[in-house]
Motif scaffolding. Structure first.
Motif, PDB file in Angstrom:
ATOM      1  N   PHE A  66      28.100  29.721 -18.987  1.00 39.52           N
ATOM      2  CA  PHE A  66      27.018  29.561 -18.342  1.00 39.52           C
ATOM      3  C   PHE A  66      25.910  30.705 -19.293  1.00 39.52           C
ATOM      4  O   PHE A  66      26.297  31.558 -19.823  1.00 39.52           O
ATOM      5  CB  PHE A  66      26.705  29.747 -16.888  1.00 39.52           C
ATOM      6  CG  PHE A  66      27.691  29.109 -16.070  1.00 39.52           C
ATOM      7  CD1 PHE A  66      28.559  29.896 -15.677  1.00 39.52           C
ATOM      8  CD2 PHE A  66      27.719  27.679 -16.106  1.00 39.52           C
ATOM      9  CE1 PHE A  66      29.772  29.104 -14.764  1.00 39.52           C
ATOM     10  CE2 PHE A  66      28.595  27.221 -15.251  1.00 39.52           C
ATOM     11  CZ  PHE A  66      29.398  27.895 -14.387  1.00 39.52           C
ATOM     12  N   VAL A  67      24.551  30.004 -19.238  1.00 41.47           N
ATOM     13  CA  VAL A  67      23.667  31.035 -19.726  1.00 41.47           C
ATOM     14  C   VAL A  67      22.428  30.887 -18.678  1.00 41.47           C
ATOM     15  O   VAL A  67      22.195  29.820 -17.944  1.00 41.47           O
ATOM     16  CB  VAL A  67      22.943  30.626 -20.858  1.00 41.47           C
ATOM     17  CG1 VAL A  67      21.877  31.582 -21.095  1.00 41.47           C
ATOM     18  CG2 VAL A  67      23.752  30.614 -22.083  1.00 41.47           C
ATOM     19  N   MET A  68      22.281  32.177 -17.801  1.00 48.00           N
ATOM     20  CA  MET A  68      21.446  32.230 -16.761  1.00 48.00           C
ATOM     21  C   MET A  68      20.148  33.053 -16.760  1.00 48.00           C
ATOM     22  O   MET A  68      20.371  34.056 -17.461  1.00 48.00           O
ATOM     23  CB  MET A  68      22.111  32.513 -15.538  1.00 48.00           C
ATOM     24  CG  MET A  68      23.448  32.049 -15.359  1.00 48.00           C
ATOM     25  SD  MET A  68      24.570  32.462 -14.127  1.00 48.00           S
ATOM     26  CE  MET A  68      23.932  32.012 -12.589  1.00 48.00           C
ATOM     27  N   THR A  69      19.011  32.547 -16.638  1.00 43.81           N
ATOM     28  CA  THR A  69      17.922  33.205 -16.786  1.00 43.81           C
ATOM     29  C   THR A  69      16.916  33.706 -15.628  1.00 43.81           C
ATOM     30  O   THR A  69      16.260  34.524 -15.638  1.00 43.81           O
ATOM     31  CB  THR A  69      17.101  32.420 -17.903  1.00 43.81           C
ATOM     32  OG1 THR A  69      16.863  31.063 -17.274  1.00 43.81           O
ATOM     33  CG2 THR A  69      17.531  32.101 -19.146  1.00 43.81           C
ATOM     34  N   LEU A  70      17.234  32.698 -14.634  1.00 40.94           N
ATOM     35  CA  LEU A  70      16.106  33.161 -13.535  1.00 40.94           C
ATOM     36  C   LEU A  70      16.967  33.715 -12.262  1.00 40.94           C
ATOM     37  O   LEU A  70      18.087  33.208 -11.913  1.00 40.94           O
ATOM     38  CB  LEU A  70      15.656  31.459 -12.891  1.00 40.94           C
ATOM     39  CG  LEU A  70      14.887  30.808 -14.032  1.00 40.94           C
ATOM     40  CD1 LEU A  70      14.453  29.384 -13.552  1.00 40.94           C
ATOM     41  CD2 LEU A  70      13.674  31.582 -14.279  1.00 40.94           C
ATOM     42  N   ASN A  71      16.384  34.580 -11.562  1.00 43.06           N
ATOM     43  CA  ASN A  71      16.647  35.226 -10.316  1.00 43.06           C
ATOM     44  C   ASN A  71      16.789  34.028  -9.397  1.00 43.06           C
ATOM     45  O   ASN A  71      16.180  33.172  -9.095  1.00 43.06           O
ATOM     46  CB  ASN A  71      15.588  36.212  -9.797  1.00 43.06           C
ATOM     47  CG  ASN A  71      16.201  36.949  -8.690  1.00 43.06           C
ATOM     48  OD1 ASN A  71      17.583  37.368  -8.628  1.00 43.06           O
ATOM     49  ND2 ASN A  71      15.541  37.113  -7.701  1.00 43.06           N
ATOM     50  N   GLY A  72      18.347  34.260  -8.565  1.00 40.03           N
ATOM     51  CA  GLY A  72      18.406  33.299  -7.695  1.00 40.03           C
ATOM     52  C   GLY A  72      19.253  31.946  -8.418  1.00 40.03           C
ATOM     53  O   GLY A  72      19.813  31.030  -7.493  1.00 40.03           O
ATOM     54  N   ASP A  73      19.384  32.113  -9.818  1.00 44.62           N
ATOM     55  CA  ASP A  73      20.046  30.830 -10.101  1.00 44.62           C
ATOM     56  C   ASP A  73      21.323  30.666  -9.836  1.00 44.62           C
ATOM     57  O   ASP A  73      22.086  31.851  -9.746  1.00 44.62           O
ATOM     58  CB  ASP A  73      19.806  31.141 -11.949  1.00 44.62           C
ATOM     59  CG  ASP A  73      19.675  29.588 -12.389  1.00 44.62           C
ATOM     60  OD1 ASP A  73      19.694  30.011 -13.591  1.00 44.62           O
ATOM     61  OD2 ASP A  73      19.643  28.785 -11.855  1.00 44.62           O
ATOM     62  N   GLU A  74      21.727  29.319  -9.650  1.00 45.94           N
ATOM     63  CA  GLU A  74      23.096  29.043  -9.412  1.00 45.94           C
ATOM     64  C   GLU A  74      23.677  27.969 -10.436  1.00 45.94           C
ATOM     65  O   GLU A  74      22.822  27.145 -10.249  1.00 45.94           O
ATOM     66  CB  GLU A  74      23.538  28.859  -7.890  1.00 45.94           C
ATOM     67  CG  GLU A  74      24.924  28.516  -7.730  1.00 45.94           C
ATOM     68  CD  GLU A  74      25.229  28.422  -6.068  1.00 45.94           C
ATOM     69  OE1 GLU A  74      24.413  28.828  -5.495  1.00 45.94           O
ATOM     70  OE2 GLU A  74      26.398  28.072  -5.862  1.00 45.94           O
ATOM     71  N   LYS A  75      24.820  28.144 -11.149  1.00 44.70           N
ATOM     72  CA  LYS A  75      25.397  27.259 -12.080  1.00 44.70           C
ATOM     73  C   LYS A  75      26.619  26.555 -11.699  1.00 44.70           C
ATOM     74  O   LYS A  75      27.497  27.588 -11.338  1.00 44.70           O
ATOM     75  CB  LYS A  75      24.939  27.508 -13.420  1.00 44.70           C
ATOM     76  CG  LYS A  75      23.469  27.844 -13.844  1.00 44.70           C
ATOM     77  CD  LYS A  75      23.257  27.582 -15.399  1.00 44.70           C
ATOM     78  CE  LYS A  75      21.762  27.638 -15.597  1.00 44.70           C
ATOM     79  NZ  LYS A  75      21.400  27.203 -17.174  1.00 44.70           N
ATOM     80  N   LYS A  76      26.962  25.690 -11.927  1.00 42.27           N
ATOM     81  CA  LYS A  76      28.364  25.070 -11.673  1.00 42.27           C
ATOM     82  C   LYS A  76      28.956  23.991 -12.846  1.00 42.27           C
ATOM     83  O   LYS A  76      28.235  23.559 -13.588  1.00 42.27           O
ATOM     84  CB  LYS A  76      28.265  24.338 -10.349  1.00 42.27           C
ATOM     85  CG  LYS A  76      29.688  23.788  -9.677  1.00 42.27           C
ATOM     86  CD  LYS A  76      29.454  23.249  -8.641  1.00 42.27           C
ATOM     87  CE  LYS A  76      30.813  22.788  -7.890  1.00 42.27           C
ATOM     88  NZ  LYS A  76      30.872  22.376  -6.687  1.00 42.27           N
TER      89      LYS A  76
END
Lengths: 111, 113
Positions: free
Chosen positions: B48-58
């Motif tokens: 994953f690449v995560m950028t936003l606060n509160g982001d959730e990836k699956k």
């Protein structure tokens, strides 16, 4: 589509010798970087480049030089190898703010 | 030098159990948080690449959350399988995206049949 290609896969050097680790990517990625992996240390950034003609130092740049004359190639040069540079070296590339694609690594031993 | 910490360092989990581990990072100058999976004798593969606060990836049984204000991300694996055995790395991209990635030392996960 070869992705990120590193050569050689293995190399043994004597202290004081010089060599270049090659890295090439065929995905037209702007961003390329070199890491070294040592036991208990994780991946540490040596040098990186955000585009042709632009390079910058990472966490552990001493003893290494890089250049980025083309988008595709990002060679790492050891000018005078030292035993402390015995490590596994990984090259990676990506588009801006995208996941990095890693090569298979070069295992380097300095005697 | 940025301090990216992962815990625990290693983890043994029974097959079928769910598990999670943590990546902590300095919240100032945050740009993106990467997760990679690294199997022995292979090269790291992006999760994953995560950028936003509160982001959730699956991605299948693996998911990740991100809290940029407090500087942490969790990686979750649901119903662990032997093929999940690997080292999981997180990496911080800071400096407005103009700097390189700073990796944590990883969490070494072993799934016991």
């Amino acid at each position: 589509n070869a992705g990120v290609t590193q050569t050689p896969k293995f190399q043994v050097l004597k202290t004081g010798q010089s060599m270049t680790l090659q890295c090439a990517q065929d995905m037209n990625h702007e961003y390329m970087s070199w890491y070294r992996q040592d036991p208990g240390m994780g991946l540490r950034l040596i040098h990186y480049s955000v585009g042709a003609g632009i390079t910058d130092q990472g966490e552990v740049p001493n003893g290494y030089n890089v250049s980025r004359s083309t988008t595709e190639d990002f060679p790492l040069r050891l000018l005078s190898a030292a035993p402390s540079q015995t490590s596994v070296y990984f090259c990676a590339s990506s588009s801006y703010n995208q996941p990095q694609h890693f090569g298979d690594g070069t295992r380097l031993s300095i005697l | 030098i940025l301090n990216v910490e992962q815990s625990p360092q290693s983890l043994h989990v029974q097959e079928g159990d769910s598990t999670n581990f943590t990546c902590s990072f300095p919240s100032s100058n945050f740009y993106a948080l990467h997760w990679y999976r690294w199997e022995t004798a292979k090269s790291p593969e992006a999760l994953f690449v995560m950028t936003l606060n509160g982001d959730e990836k699956k991605k299948g049984r693996i998911s990740a959350t991100l809290n940029t204000k407090e500087g942490y991300s969790y990686l979750y694996i649901k119903g662990s399988q032997p093929e999940d055995s690997a080292t999981y790395l997180c990496a911080l991209h800071s400096g407005g995206g103009a700097d390189g990635l700073t990796f944590g030392k990883g969490t070494h996960l072993i799934i016991q049949p």
